[in-house]
Design an enzyme around this catalytic site. Structure first.
Site, mmCIF file in Angstrom:
data_model
loop_
_atom_site.group_PDB
_atom_site.id
_atom_site.type_symbol
_atom_site.label_atom_id
_atom_site.label_comp_id
_atom_site.label_asym_id
_atom_site.label_seq_id
_atom_site.Cartn_x
_atom_site.Cartn_y
_atom_site.Cartn_z
ATOM 1 C CD GLU A 108 -2.746 1.466 0.346
ATOM 2 O OE1 GLU A 108 -2.480 2.487 -0.307
ATOM 3 O OE2 GLU A 108 -3.720 0.731 0.087
ATOM 4 C CG ASP A 135 3.728 1.750 -7.914
ATOM 5 O OD1 ASP A 135 3.010 0.740 -8.034
ATOM 6 O OD2 ASP A 135 3.805 2.645 -8.766
ATOM 7 C CG ASP A 158 -7.571 4.159 -6.081
ATOM 8 O OD1 ASP A 158 -8.424 4.446 -5.231
ATOM 9 O OD2 ASP A 158 -6.373 3.969 -5.811
HETATM 10 C C1 LIG Z 1 -10.220 2.228 -3.355
HETATM 11 S S1 LIG Z 1 -8.980 1.771 -2.251
HETATM 12 C C2 LIG Z 1 -9.454 0.135 -1.747
HETATM 13 C C3 LIG Z 1 -8.782 -0.313 -0.489
HETATM 14 C C4 LIG Z 1 -9.075 -1.743 -0.028
HETATM 15 N N1 LIG Z 1 -8.541 -2.717 -0.949
HETATM 16 C C5 LIG Z 1 -10.547 -1.981 0.200
HETATM 17 O O1 LIG Z 1 -11.120 -2.878 -0.439
HETATM 18 O O2 LIG Z 1 -11.133 -1.292 1.038
HETATM 19 C C6 LIG Z 1 -7.586 1.467 -3.315
HETATM 20 C C7 LIG Z 1 -6.269 1.476 -2.565
HETATM 21 O O3 LIG Z 1 -5.232 1.071 -3.440
HETATM 22 C C8 LIG Z 1 -4.066 1.835 -3.144
HETATM 23 N N2 LIG Z 1 -3.222 1.804 -4.344
HETATM 24 C C9 LIG Z 1 -3.529 2.267 -5.575
HETATM 25 N N3 LIG Z 1 -2.530 2.028 -6.423
HETATM 26 C C10 LIG Z 1 -1.560 1.399 -5.726
HETATM 27 C C11 LIG Z 1 -0.273 0.907 -6.069
HETATM 28 N N4 LIG Z 1 0.192 1.006 -7.317
HETATM 29 N N5 LIG Z 1 0.471 0.323 -5.105
HETATM 30 C C12 LIG Z 1 -0.015 0.219 -3.841
HETATM 31 N N6 LIG Z 1 -1.225 0.662 -3.462
HETATM 32 C C13 LIG Z 1 -1.989 1.251 -4.393
HETATM 33 C C14 LIG Z 1 -4.595 3.202 -2.780
HETATM 34 O O4 LIG Z 1 -3.683 3.919 -1.991
HETATM 35 C C15 LIG Z 1 -5.867 2.838 -2.025
HETATM 36 O O5 LIG Z 1 -5.643 2.728 -0.642
#
Ligand SMILES: C[S@@+](CC[C@H](N)C(=O)[O-])C[C@H]1O[C@@H](n2cnc3c(N)ncnc32)[C@H](O)[C@@H]1O
Length: 252
Positions: A108, A135, A158
């Site tokens: 994350e 990332d 996202d």
């Molecule tokens: C919409 S949230 C969903 C969080 C969780 N999976 C849930 O179901 O509640 C998407 C998460 O993915 C993380 N994220 C997006 N792209 C990422 C990446 N390339 N590497 C790590 N985390 C990432 C964002 O920071 C965010 O916390």
């Protein structure tokens, strides 16, 4: 990274090492936005006490690339699942507790989310979760080798709903190919999204990936696909969105 964190990293000689001098070795459009990362006092206390043991920073600038030694980090050899974008870690925690024989690495970028998960791990005394900040594409590219993962979970990535932002979506053909490469034969890619358009895009890319085949009813899987409902998902359902569950397995 702390010295302790480094203990879990191994040099993986011979791989195409990125240029340490570059801002980023493989310029890419990131799938995340920056968010406020201030921790509460209690979260900071847990972070200071446990991060060096249970967490590490994703690295892409080491020469040669650093491989994550999960056997040393977890203190045992067990199947490893990578959860990408764990948010505050509701699914991570629930699924790790339900499957004590599986080790879960949660990646994350959002520090406060990781701090919430770390606090829960501490509170519940869970021993099969480790955290990586950064990332997840870097994590996949540099910290895991081909065929090493038993599962990859991506829950509610996202959606980047505007067309001009679709290029920022995490689950593109290239990332899916990278995930497929890191899975062992029979290993599972489990994605879920509440965005119909993104679900279609993921389905198309997953079905087009030659290393993957759709999971069919009755297939025996090495990991559970039962997810707890997260806050994000509850909001999406209240807003009337249907949730798509997408499952592939790496061809044997
Ligand atoms: C919409 S949230 C969903 C969080 C969780 N999976 C849930 O179901 O509640 C998407 C998460 O993915 C993380 N994220 C997006 N792209 C990422 C990446 N390339 N590497 C790590 N985390 C990432 C964002 O920071 C965010 O916390």
């Amino acid at each position: 990274m702390s010295d302790h964190g480094r203990m879990h990293m191994q040099r993986s000689g011979g791989s195409a090492a990125p240029d340490a001098g570059a801002a980023h070795p493989y310029p890419r459009i990131t799938s995340f936005r920056s968010r406020r990362s201030a921790l509460t006092e209690a979260q900071q206390e847990v972070w200071d006490r446990l991060w060096s043991q249970l967490g590490t920073q994703a690295r892409f600038d080491a020469k040669p690339a650093e491989h994550l030694d999960t056997t040393a980090w977890f203190g045992r050899r067990a199947p490893v699942v990578l959860e990408i974008g764990c948010g505050t870690g509701t699914s991570t925690l629930g699924m790790a507790v339900a499957e004590p024989d599986i080790d879960v690495v949660a990646a994350e970028v959002y520090r406060r989310g990781l701090a919430q998960l770390l606090s829960a791990v501490d509170r519940e005394g869970v021993s099969n979760i480790r955290l990586v900040r950064g990332d997840a594409v870097d994590v996949l590219e540099h910290m895991f080798a081909a065929g090493e993962l038993t599962g990859v979970r991506v829950f509610f990535p996202d959606p980047w709903p505007k067309s001009r932002h679709h290029k920022r979506r995490l689950l593109q053909p290239t990332t899916i190919a990278l995930i497929a490469d890191r899975l062992r034969p029979g290993g599972v890619l489990h994605a879920a999204t509440d965005h119909a358009g993104y679900a279609e895009q993921i389905a198309e890319a997953g079905d087009a990936e030659p290393l993957l085949q759709r999971v069919r009813p009755g297939d025996e899987l090495p990991i559970s696909v039962q997810r707890p409902t997260t806050k994000y998902e509850t909001k999406a359902r209240h807003a009337g969105s249907a949730v798509s569950e997408l499952l592939w397995m790496r061809r044997r």
